[in-house]
Design an enzyme around this catalytic site. Structure first.
Site, short mmCIF file in Angstrom:
data_model
loop_
_atom_site.label_atom_id
_atom_site.label_comp_id
_atom_site.label_asym_id
_atom_site.label_seq_id
_atom_site.Cartn_x
_atom_site.Cartn_y
_atom_site.Cartn_z
N ASP A 197 -1.33 8.53 5.10
CA ASP A 197 -0.60 7.12 4.79
C ASP A 197 0.44 7.02 5.54
OD1 ASP A 197 -0.60 4.50 3.39
OD2 ASP A 197 0.85 5.70 2.08
N ASP B 102 3.31 4.03 4.96
CA ASP B 102 4.51 3.70 4.23
C ASP B 102 4.88 4.72 2.90
OD1 ASP B 102 4.62 1.46 6.01
OD2 ASP B 102 3.14 0.46 4.93
N ASP C 112 1.52 8.40 -0.87
CA ASP C 112 2.33 8.36 -1.98
C ASP C 112 1.97 7.41 -3.26
OD1 ASP C 112 3.98 5.38 -1.87
OD2 ASP C 112 2.62 5.72 -0.28
#
Length: 226
Positions: free
Chosen positions: A8, A10, A184
């Site tokens: 991922d 961001d 995250d």
């Protein structure tokens, strides 16, 4: 065959949300109405953090904003955005993590819910050759139309994008001895649950709880997930 390492973007490889920051950048340079855009941008960001975001609604908002400007103007703004916002957020810990997989000759890709316009230069700056992202429609003149091609690249949609990408290369997930996914957010639990090595990276509280419950590895690249 090399292993597969998926990331991922961001709050995983960078400690900010590039999509949200792009919106805030447009506000700062006066490209959009500050009050209205900031309000909607903040609403969508809060929904994303809570796991309640409608990805199609958000992407139509984001891509519709891009469609209001010609490609040359967007390119100039994006260069400034990279210099002022993104480059300071490209931290050694992220490069070191990528280099470990590169040293093992792993097949590496970023898979992000953020659209390709915003993320292509970021992936390039990180040295990642493959990017799976929300696909904006572009007309024959190179102008963004404001429409989304295919499904959003978020949640279970990341699995769809990954499968299509692997099929184009004549591969499928089961061919890899090890498959890694670093993320995250609890929004990525569908894909995290599919790989052999799910790694909760700078996890928010919801993903941390899920990772603890399922015995997933946790990795903190940055001091804070803010």
């Amino acid at each position: 065959m090399p292993n597969l390492a998926l990331f991922d973007l961001d709050h995983t490889l960078i400690p900010i949300d590039s999509d949200y920051e792009w919106g805030q950048f447009l506000v700062r340079i006066g490209a959009v109405d500050a009050d209205e855009f900031s309000r909607r941008n903040a609403e969508f960001f809060a929904q994303y953090q809570a796991g309640t975001l409608d990805p199609v609604e958000y992407l139509e908002f984001a891509l519709g904003t891009l469609a209001a400007f010609n490609p040359q103007q967007l390119a100039q703004w994006h260069q400034l955005f990279m210099r002022e916002v993104i480059e300071p957020a490209l931290l050694p810990a992220a490069y070191d993590l990528l280099k470990r997989h590169q040293a093992d000759n792993d097949l590496i890709a970023i898979i992000t819910a953020t659209n390709r316009f915003v993320t292509t230069p970021i992936a390039a700056a990180l040295g990642v050759p493959h990017l799976l992202a929300a696909e904006p429609e572009i007309d024959a003149s190179g102008q963004l139309t404001g429409k989304l091609i295919g499904v959003p690249s978020s949640g279970a949609g990341k699995i769809t994008h990954l499968q299509h990408w692997l099929e184009k290369q004549g591969k499928h997930l089961d061919q890899f001895e090890k498959t890694y996914f670093y993320s995250d957010s609890q929004n990525d639990i569908p894909l995290l649950s599919l790989v052999s090595h799910p790694i909760a990276t700078n996890p928010n509280a919801l993903l941390q709880a899920h990772a603890d419950q399922h015995g997933w590895q946790t990795l903190h690249l940055f001091k804070s997930n803010d």
